[in-house]
Design a protein around this motif. Structure first.
Motif, short mmCIF file in Angstrom:
data_model
loop_
_atom_site.label_atom_id
_atom_site.label_comp_id
_atom_site.label_asym_id
_atom_site.label_seq_id
_atom_site.Cartn_x
_atom_site.Cartn_y
_atom_site.Cartn_z
N GLU A 24 -8.75 -55.53 -19.19
CA GLU A 24 -7.85 -56.15 -18.22
C GLU A 24 -7.49 -55.17 -17.11
OE1 GLU A 24 -3.21 -57.62 -17.93
OE2 GLU A 24 -4.18 -57.58 -19.91
N GLU A 25 -7.13 -53.94 -17.49
CA GLU A 25 -6.69 -52.97 -16.50
C GLU A 25 -7.84 -52.50 -15.60
OE1 GLU A 25 -3.77 -51.88 -15.62
OE2 GLU A 25 -2.53 -52.82 -17.16
N MET A 26 -9.04 -52.40 -16.17
CA MET A 26 -10.18 -52.01 -15.35
C MET A 26 -10.45 -53.06 -14.28
SD MET A 26 -12.07 -49.23 -15.26
CE MET A 26 -12.18 -48.54 -16.91
N GLY A 27 -10.12 -54.32 -14.59
CA GLY A 27 -10.28 -55.38 -13.61
C GLY A 27 -9.33 -55.27 -12.43
N LYS A 28 -8.23 -54.52 -12.62
CA LYS A 28 -7.27 -54.32 -11.53
C LYS A 28 -7.68 -53.17 -10.61
CE LYS A 28 -3.39 -55.69 -14.53
NZ LYS A 28 -2.12 -55.22 -15.15
N GLY A 29 -8.62 -52.36 -11.06
CA GLY A 29 -9.05 -51.19 -10.30
C GLY A 29 -9.55 -50.13 -11.25
N ALA A 30 -10.67 -49.53 -10.92
CA ALA A 30 -11.34 -48.59 -11.83
C ALA A 30 -10.51 -47.33 -12.06
CB ALA A 30 -12.70 -48.23 -11.28
N PHE A 31 -10.66 -46.74 -13.22
CA PHE A 31 -10.07 -45.45 -13.57
C PHE A 31 -10.97 -44.78 -14.58
CE2 PHE A 31 -8.37 -48.72 -16.32
CZ PHE A 31 -8.45 -48.19 -17.60
N LYS A 32 -10.87 -43.46 -14.67
CA LYS A 32 -11.67 -42.68 -15.61
C LYS A 32 -10.88 -42.46 -16.90
CE LYS A 32 -12.29 -39.22 -12.76
NZ LYS A 32 -12.79 -37.92 -12.22
N ALA A 33 -11.59 -42.34 -18.01
CA ALA A 33 -10.89 -42.15 -19.28
C ALA A 33 -11.84 -41.67 -20.36
CB ALA A 33 -10.21 -43.44 -19.73
N VAL A 34 -11.24 -41.11 -21.41
CA VAL A 34 -11.98 -40.71 -22.61
C VAL A 34 -11.24 -41.23 -23.83
CG1 VAL A 34 -10.80 -38.46 -22.62
CG2 VAL A 34 -12.90 -38.77 -23.96
#
Length: 264
Positions: free
Chosen positions: A142-152
């Protein structure tokens, strides 16, 4: 050379012999390490450790165990603190439905706040996920659909489905000493299956010492043993695993300066 992508140098078990463990890390071939924040209100101590040593970086964030204690921390505050030159990540934050030390609603609120900070700052989010695979996957999607971010996905112990969902979303997967345990054949199988450019290694020190050192206080130098076991699972030489995971580290944690290396 190796990198310990996740440890807790401020914890009492490591603080008493910090210079010693740094020396042992250098001797073992470590280039860098990241000391991870668990409470924003204690960030000054984390930052001071990173400031005192080349090759040590830090994050800023609130562990899900403490989410209910720091619900007043905003994404804007995290972004502002992350402007410090030694801060290369947001977190760790996420969901822990195994211990449930913080109400689940508070954990989710904190998780989303940290995602917003990662998105705004451009720094990767260090995700803690335990016994919450479906909810973590849903929130990340859901959150990636609001705008990309990097994560591990740090200290990974979840399902293949979560790992593959994370990779599909552009995330990395980090393996700790747990992957070396006899009971963790599933993690070694997953490590063998994942794309080479998405794997990291870590200690999560002072906890979870790899099998060769089990029962001892974990420390960053032990990441070499975890890397060796993952290399064996993938059918590559430890030197290749060191090269690949270090390359992956500097790609994900792009703010970290490769020229700033540990020294005893």
């Amino acid at each position: 050379m190796w990198v310990d992508s996740h440890c807790h140098l401020d914890f009492p078990e490591l603080a008493a012999d910090r210079d010693g463990l740094i020396g042992r890390a250098v001797a073992a071939g470590l280039r860098s390490m990241v000391t991870i924040s668990t409470r924003v209100r204690r960030f000054d101590g984390i930052r001071a450790i990173a400031e005192a040593h080349d090759g040590i970086w830090c994050s800023v964030g609130t562990h899900p165990h403490n989410a209910h204690e720091e619900l007043d921390v905003t994404a804007e505050e995290l972004v502002a603190l992350a402007e410090h030159p030694r801060v290369i990540a947001i977190g760790e934050a996420g969901l822990d439905f195994f211990y449930d030390k913080s109400p689940r609603e508070a954990q989710e609120q904190g998780f989303r706040t940290h995602i917003a900070a990662a998105r705004a700052s451009g720094l990767p989010l260090v995700i803690h996920a335990r016994e919450a695979d479906a909810t973590v996957t849903a929130i990340l999607t859901e959150e990636m659909g609001k705008g990309a971010f990097k994560a591990v996905l740090h200290c990974f112990t979840g399902s293949r489905e979560l790992a593959m969902a994370g990779v599909a979303l552009g995330l990395y997967v980090s393996f700790s000493g747990i992957a070396t345990y006899k009971s963790a054949a599933n993690l070694r199988e997953l490590a063998a299956e994942l794309p080479a450019d998405r794997i990291l290694v870590e200690t999560d020190a002072p906890y979870l010492a790899p099998g060769k050192f089990r029962g001892k206080t974990n420390e960053p130098s032990y990441v070499v043993e975890t890397g060796r076991v993952i290399a064996e699972a993938r059918g590559v030489a430890p030197e290749e695993m060191a090269r690949q995971t270090t390359e992956n580290f500097y790609r994900l944690f792009a703010k970290a300066d490769p020229g700033r290396q540990l020294s005893a």
